[in-house]
Write a protein that holds these residues in place. Sequence first.
Motif, mmCIF file in Angstrom:
data_model
loop_
_atom_site.group_PDB
_atom_site.id
_atom_site.type_symbol
_atom_site.label_atom_id
_atom_site.label_comp_id
_atom_site.label_asym_id
_atom_site.label_seq_id
_atom_site.Cartn_x
_atom_site.Cartn_y
_atom_site.Cartn_z
ATOM 1 N N GLU A 129 -5.445 16.214 -2.830
ATOM 2 C CA GLU A 129 -5.431 14.877 -2.230
ATOM 3 C C GLU A 129 -4.980 14.893 -0.777
ATOM 4 N N TRP B 210 -11.107 7.065 5.923
ATOM 5 C CA TRP B 210 -11.385 6.387 4.658
ATOM 6 C C TRP B 210 -10.135 5.681 4.172
ATOM 7 N N LYS B 211 -10.194 4.369 4.082
ATOM 8 C CA LYS B 211 -9.036 3.573 3.659
ATOM 9 C C LYS B 211 -8.759 3.704 2.170
ATOM 10 N N GLY B 212 -9.782 4.051 1.402
ATOM 11 C CA GLY B 212 -9.656 4.042 -0.043
ATOM 12 C C GLY B 212 -10.462 2.889 -0.617
ATOM 13 N N GLU C 234 0.826 -1.204 0.000
ATOM 14 C CA GLU C 234 0.000 0.000 0.000
ATOM 15 C C GLU C 234 0.864 1.258 0.000
ATOM 16 N N ALA D 205 -7.251 13.719 2.367
ATOM 17 C CA ALA D 205 -6.824 12.714 3.342
ATOM 18 C C ALA D 205 -6.975 13.236 4.764
ATOM 19 N N LYS E 72 -14.215 8.189 -4.313
ATOM 20 C CA LYS E 72 -14.673 7.913 -2.953
ATOM 21 C C LYS E 72 -16.031 7.210 -2.932
ATOM 22 N N HIS F 258 -5.414 -0.464 -1.069
ATOM 23 C CA HIS F 258 -6.547 0.458 -1.176
ATOM 24 C C HIS F 258 -6.079 1.734 -1.869
ATOM 25 N N LEU F 259 -6.813 2.142 -2.876
ATOM 26 C CA LEU F 259 -6.473 3.333 -3.647
ATOM 27 C C LEU F 259 -7.158 4.547 -3.029
ATOM 28 N N ARG F 260 -6.348 5.433 -2.446
ATOM 29 C CA ARG F 260 -6.888 6.642 -1.822
ATOM 30 C C ARG F 260 -6.894 7.781 -2.845
ATOM 31 N N ASP F 261 -7.853 7.739 -3.726
ATOM 32 C CA ASP F 261 -8.010 8.767 -4.745
ATOM 33 C C ASP F 261 -9.376 9.405 -4.543
#
Length: 283
Positions: A134, A144-146, A103, A138, A180, A173-176
């Motif tokens: 971004e 929020w994990k993504g 990750e 965050a 969401k 997990h993609l945190r973009d």
Amino acid sequence: MGIFGQLSKYNWIIIQIFYSRMDIGSFLSAFKSKIKSLTGKAISSERLAELMDINAEKLRGWEKGSLPRKEDDRSKLKLFFHLKNLDNIPKDAPATSAKKVVEQLQEKLWIGKAVVSKKEVIALGKKIPMRLDEQEFAEAFPDWKGIPVYNVPVSAGFVKHYQDENTYEPIYHLRDPRFKDCNFAAIITGDSMHSEIRHGDYVVCQEVIDRSFIVYGDIYYVVAKNGLETCKYINAYVLDAKNRIYDEDRILLVPKNENITPSPLRKDMIDRLYKVKGIIRGY
């Protein structure tokens, strides 16, 4: 309880503690195995040493059982693998470390075809400027994990059971913030949407609950009751183009690949519907 009973109880506690821990060599071996299971590709000692910014020969020595002596080496090991200490490494540490490392590195490099950089993440549809960048996002949504990214092909079976952690485990997990509201990302197969979506790309999907609200011209992943599973543009089914008469009960599944013929589908045959809101390039 006699003295022998007390000794036996004490020895059993010592045995439990001993066998719940592992040395650095065993940890590194198990860690590399976990990386392979998460990404689908093995990572070499040379590549791992490069990521850790250490000498490859030194790492191979640790893998064979020698202990890191220098405090700088010990600090690098603990920092990279997210370990509290190197003397009593828990048995579950390789799995935990592998997840965190994958990750952490997802935006910097490739480990197999599972981890991709930011420039390879493509948002589809109307581009709406973000009010937050971004980092601000965050900070605003720290819990929020993504979206979970799975290294498996998207399919009818997958979309029904992907939330079952015993069946499917995300590789990261993609945190973009653009995604969401999405549910997952998984691999697409086939060439019907080539070249917009290529075989092996990951599609970022949002489940459509209200089937009456379909944006014609957008890309969807459709699971039909007749067994059809496909990723296509969805267009209106035209009965009379000149007079703009449409069939309200059917849609037209249109591929990007001009060698493949569009196909109609009744709306009541849709079992599950997901809007494709982004692409993560698979290669």
